[in-house]
Design a protein around this motif. Structure first.
Motif, short mmCIF file in Angstrom:
data_model
loop_
_atom_site.label_atom_id
_atom_site.label_comp_id
_atom_site.label_asym_id
_atom_site.label_seq_id
_atom_site.Cartn_x
_atom_site.Cartn_y
_atom_site.Cartn_z
N GLY A 1 -22.87 -121.44 -2.07
CA GLY A 1 -22.93 -121.59 -0.62
C GLY A 1 -23.89 -120.63 0.04
O GLY A 1 -24.78 -120.06 -0.58
N LEU A 2 -23.70 -120.45 1.35
CA LEU A 2 -24.55 -119.55 2.12
C LEU A 2 -23.99 -118.14 2.18
O LEU A 2 -24.68 -117.21 2.59
CB LEU A 2 -24.71 -120.08 3.56
N ASP A 3 -22.73 -117.96 1.79
CA ASP A 3 -22.11 -116.64 1.92
C ASP A 3 -22.31 -115.77 0.69
O ASP A 3 -22.14 -114.55 0.75
CB ASP A 3 -20.62 -116.78 2.22
N ARG A 4 -22.66 -116.37 -0.44
CA ARG A 4 -22.88 -115.58 -1.68
C ARG A 4 -24.20 -116.04 -2.27
O ARG A 4 -24.26 -117.00 -3.04
CB ARG A 4 -21.73 -115.83 -2.64
N VAL A 5 -25.28 -115.37 -1.89
CA VAL A 5 -26.62 -115.80 -2.29
C VAL A 5 -27.32 -114.68 -3.05
O VAL A 5 -26.90 -113.52 -3.03
CB VAL A 5 -27.47 -116.20 -1.05
N ASN A 6 -28.39 -115.04 -3.72
CA ASN A 6 -29.16 -114.04 -4.48
C ASN A 6 -30.26 -113.41 -3.64
O ASN A 6 -30.81 -112.37 -4.02
CB ASN A 6 -29.78 -114.69 -5.72
N GLU A 7 -30.59 -114.05 -2.53
CA GLU A 7 -31.67 -113.57 -1.66
C GLU A 7 -31.13 -113.61 -0.23
O GLU A 7 -30.76 -114.67 0.26
CB GLU A 7 -32.88 -114.49 -1.82
N PHE A 8 -31.05 -112.43 0.43
CA PHE A 8 -30.41 -112.41 1.73
C PHE A 8 -31.07 -111.38 2.64
O PHE A 8 -31.78 -110.48 2.19
CB PHE A 8 -28.91 -112.11 1.59
N LEU A 9 -30.82 -111.53 3.94
CA LEU A 9 -31.39 -110.64 4.95
C LEU A 9 -30.34 -109.66 5.45
O LEU A 9 -29.18 -110.04 5.67
CB LEU A 9 -31.93 -111.43 6.14
N TRP B 1 -25.37 -84.37 2.66
CA TRP B 1 -24.82 -85.66 2.25
C TRP B 1 -25.72 -86.79 2.77
O TRP B 1 -26.59 -86.56 3.61
CB TRP B 1 -23.41 -85.85 2.82
N THR B 2 -25.49 -87.98 2.24
CA THR B 2 -26.19 -89.18 2.74
C THR B 2 -25.17 -90.30 2.98
O THR B 2 -24.06 -90.27 2.46
CB THR B 2 -27.25 -89.69 1.75
N GLY B 3 -25.60 -91.27 3.78
CA GLY B 3 -24.76 -92.45 4.03
C GLY B 3 -25.63 -93.65 4.34
O GLY B 3 -26.82 -93.52 4.65
N CYS B 4 -25.06 -94.83 4.23
CA CYS B 4 -25.79 -96.04 4.58
C CYS B 4 -24.81 -97.12 5.06
O CYS B 4 -23.67 -97.17 4.60
CB CYS B 4 -26.62 -96.57 3.41
N THR B 5 -25.27 -97.94 5.98
CA THR B 5 -24.50 -99.10 6.43
C THR B 5 -25.42 -100.31 6.43
O THR B 5 -26.51 -100.27 7.00
CB THR B 5 -23.93 -98.88 7.84
N GLY B 6 -24.98 -101.36 5.78
CA GLY B 6 -25.75 -102.60 5.73
C GLY B 6 -25.07 -103.67 6.58
O GLY B 6 -23.87 -103.92 6.44
N TYR B 7 -25.85 -104.29 7.47
CA TYR B 7 -25.36 -105.41 8.28
C TYR B 7 -25.98 -106.68 7.70
O TYR B 7 -27.18 -106.92 7.87
CB TYR B 7 -25.76 -105.25 9.74
N GLY B 8 -25.18 -107.47 7.01
CA GLY B 8 -25.70 -108.66 6.35
C GLY B 8 -25.92 -109.79 7.34
O GLY B 8 -24.97 -110.49 7.74
N ILE B 9 -27.17 -109.97 7.77
CA ILE B 9 -27.47 -111.01 8.76
C ILE B 9 -27.03 -112.38 8.24
O ILE B 9 -26.42 -113.18 8.97
CB ILE B 9 -28.99 -111.04 9.07
N THR B 10 -27.32 -112.64 6.97
CA THR B 10 -26.96 -113.93 6.38
C THR B 10 -25.46 -114.17 6.51
O THR B 10 -25.01 -115.25 6.91
CB THR B 10 -27.37 -113.96 4.90
N ARG B 11 -24.66 -113.15 6.23
CA ARG B 11 -23.21 -113.32 6.26
C ARG B 11 -22.65 -113.30 7.68
O ARG B 11 -21.66 -113.97 7.98
CB ARG B 11 -22.55 -112.26 5.40
N TRP B 12 -23.25 -112.52 8.57
CA TRP B 12 -22.83 -112.58 9.98
C TRP B 12 -22.99 -114.00 10.51
O TRP B 12 -22.13 -114.52 11.23
CB TRP B 12 -23.67 -111.62 10.83
N VAL B 13 -24.09 -114.63 10.14
CA VAL B 13 -24.35 -116.01 10.59
C VAL B 13 -23.33 -116.98 9.99
O VAL B 13 -22.80 -117.86 10.67
CB VAL B 13 -25.79 -116.44 10.24
#
Length: 513
Positions: A351-359, A466-478
């Motif tokens: 589907g669109l929620d589990r892809v190999n190429e995403f934004l 320390w370091t941190g990161c947050t990813g906002y999955g555009i593909t999954r938000w959509v």
């Protein structure tokens, strides 16, 4: 492991004698279909059709396999070539795939540990040192949800429970714990799979590569609107500055990140070609004459893997500070939205929620432990505020798979870790009825000194970094947005409609959508 399957492929109408002959041509070539991607020397473990027969509009099959191209994967692989052959020559389509009876045998000396355990979607039998998972009447929808692979993973996790993952050792709150949630104020009436509807409407079209899609104008407009909202409502409000991160990552960077230890099977590896044009002439000539790509010849023209396509998107950030001195009183906050992220999901892509190429929009920061944890919490809080402005139902839970700890069982380097390495925000998927299922749209991580140690980063006064990161999955938000709002533009919230103004039309072709 052994896989023994009795299943059926259902056609749109009864097969004539000529159609049966065409289908049998595909069956005779099934070994070639099943052996794709199977390592050399493991061919005997790939799927084999040991019996078949045609009845009306059905093809009944018995398939067995070892651990490569497992029997259910073999059944799925047959669908496309049969549909192409019969569709082209006889105007007959493939309507459905059904597994009537499926026995998966898992050898294990710990089989007794599973006695009395219930495995969802199947029956379990224990016989000495063997576990048998028995599935009945598995259809297309269950296959798309990967219930078979999930059941196998569940069993393996149960057998290995005493080998506690580092995530569970580090985390002070049990992974999976829901810490916040929000219920939509409106009644959610849309209850269809957004992938199916998007395909029917022509908003997306499958691309030949696994886990890839062509996003048509309406979907692209929604992607950009969602991206702009995340940047405006979250990223810019928190003071992140935009950079352009490379997406072709040298292997040595992945080694320093220890990502090669954690999930080496989850990346796309890149092999540069040999810069000798004369060597490629024979390759081109053979391709032109045979009208097929001579893969074996091409392999000999490539150098060893030297890169991966960015699987986490934040990799260049740590390299930027490699063996540099920083001042934790002047912390740094960067974000990147310059291109695709790539992960090899294998059979998990769907589907669109589990892809190999995403934004994604990726935020990364470095500073004191207090600053890093505070920033992580803010990146999550502002994402929640945006979801509430859009009236999207969500919950936030403690993550059980921080990407930088993936696959780890222990840590022996004296690394500092936070009390909670990862929080994950999920949007509700209303079309999944049998469980409260959500799509992970935001992953907020604190790494402690994991990357600081790996890249030799120091504060000029010797203070903790320390370091941190947050990813906002555009593909999954959509995907989450469409799952809750549907595809009628007039039903969407004003915040989105103002960004898009007018939804583009789908290009009209004679044969599509």
């Amino acid at each position: 492991m052994r896989f023994e399957l009795d299943g059926r492929i259902m056609f749109s109408k009864e097969l004539t004698e000529e159609a049966i002959k065409s289908a049998e041509e595909v069956i005779k070539n099934s070994r070639e279909i099943f052996l794709k991607g199977v390592p050399k020397g493991k061919e005997d473990e790939a799927s084999k059709i040991i019996d078949y027969k045609f009845e009306g509009n059905q093809l009944k099959l018995k398939i067995v396999s070892g651990t490569y191209t497992r029997a259910h994967e073999g059944l799925i692989r047959l669908r496309k070539p049969l549909a192409q052959k019969l569709g082209r020559e006889h105007r007959i389509g493939v309507r459905d795939i059904i597994i009537d009876h499926y026995v998966i045998t898992i050898p294990s000396e710990k089989a007794e540990k599973l006695k009395g355990k219930k495995v969802p979607e199947c029956e379990v039998e224990i016989d000495n040192n063997e576990i048998k998972l028995i599935f009945e009447n598995v259809g297309d929808s269950e296959l798309k949800r990967n219930i078979i692979d999930r059941a196998i993973k569940f069993v393996k996790n149960e057998l290995e429970k005493e080998e506690r993952d580092l995530t569970f050792e580090v985390c002070k709150i049990p992974p999976g714990t829901i810490v916040r949630e929000y219920k939509a104020k409106r009644k959610i009436t849309f209850d269809k799979d957004p992938t199916d509807v998007a395909e029917e409407l022509g908003w997306v079209k499958k691309f030949p590569g696994r886990g890839q899609w062509f996003y048509a104008p309406p979907m692209a407009a929604l992607f950009r609107a969602m991206e702009e909202l995340i940047v405006e409502e979250v990223v810019k409000k928190l003071g992140f500055e935009e950079c352009l991160f490379p997406k072709l990552i040298p292997l040595e960077i992945m080694y320093k990140m220890r990502y090669l230890e954690g999930l080496p099977e989850g990346m796309y590896y890149v092999c540069p070609p040999k810069r000798e044009p004369e060597l490629f002439e024979e390759f081109v000539s053979e391709m032109m004459i045979k009208k097929e790509i001579p893969i074996e010849k091409l392999k000999n023209l490539l150098r060893d893997p030297g890169y991966v396509l960015a699987p986490a998107q934040c990799e260049p950030f740590y390299q930027f500070f490699d063996h540099e001195m920083i001042d934790v009183d002047k912390p740094i906050k960067f974000f990147d939205r310059s291109g695709w992220t790539y992960r090899w999901e294998g059979g998990g892509a769907r589907g669109l929620d589990r892809v190999n190429e995403f934004l994604r929009v990726e935020c990364v920061w470095i500073g004191s432990p207090e600053f890093v944890e505070k920033t992580r919490d803010e990146t999550l809080k502002y994402a929640e505020k945006l979801a509430e402005k859009l009236d999207l139902e969500y919950w936030v839970e403690v993550g059980d798979d921080p990407f930088y700890l993936e696959g780890r069982k222990k840590e022996d380097r004296g690394i500092e870790f936070p009390d909670v390495p990862k929080y994950e925000m999920r949007l509700l998927l209303p079309h999944i009825k049998d469980e409260r299922k959500g799509v992970a749209v935001t992953s907020a991580n604190v790494h402690g000194t994991h990357f600081v140690e790996g890249f030799g980063i120091k504060d000029y006064k010797g203070r903790r970094v320390w370091t941190g990161c947050t990813g906002y999955g555009i593909t999954r938000w959509v995907v989450g947005f469409l799952a809750q709002y549907g595809f009628e533009f007039d039903d969407w919230p004003e915040l989105i409609k103002k960004k898009i103004k007018k939804l583009p039309e789908v290009p009209k072709l004679i044969t599509w959508p």
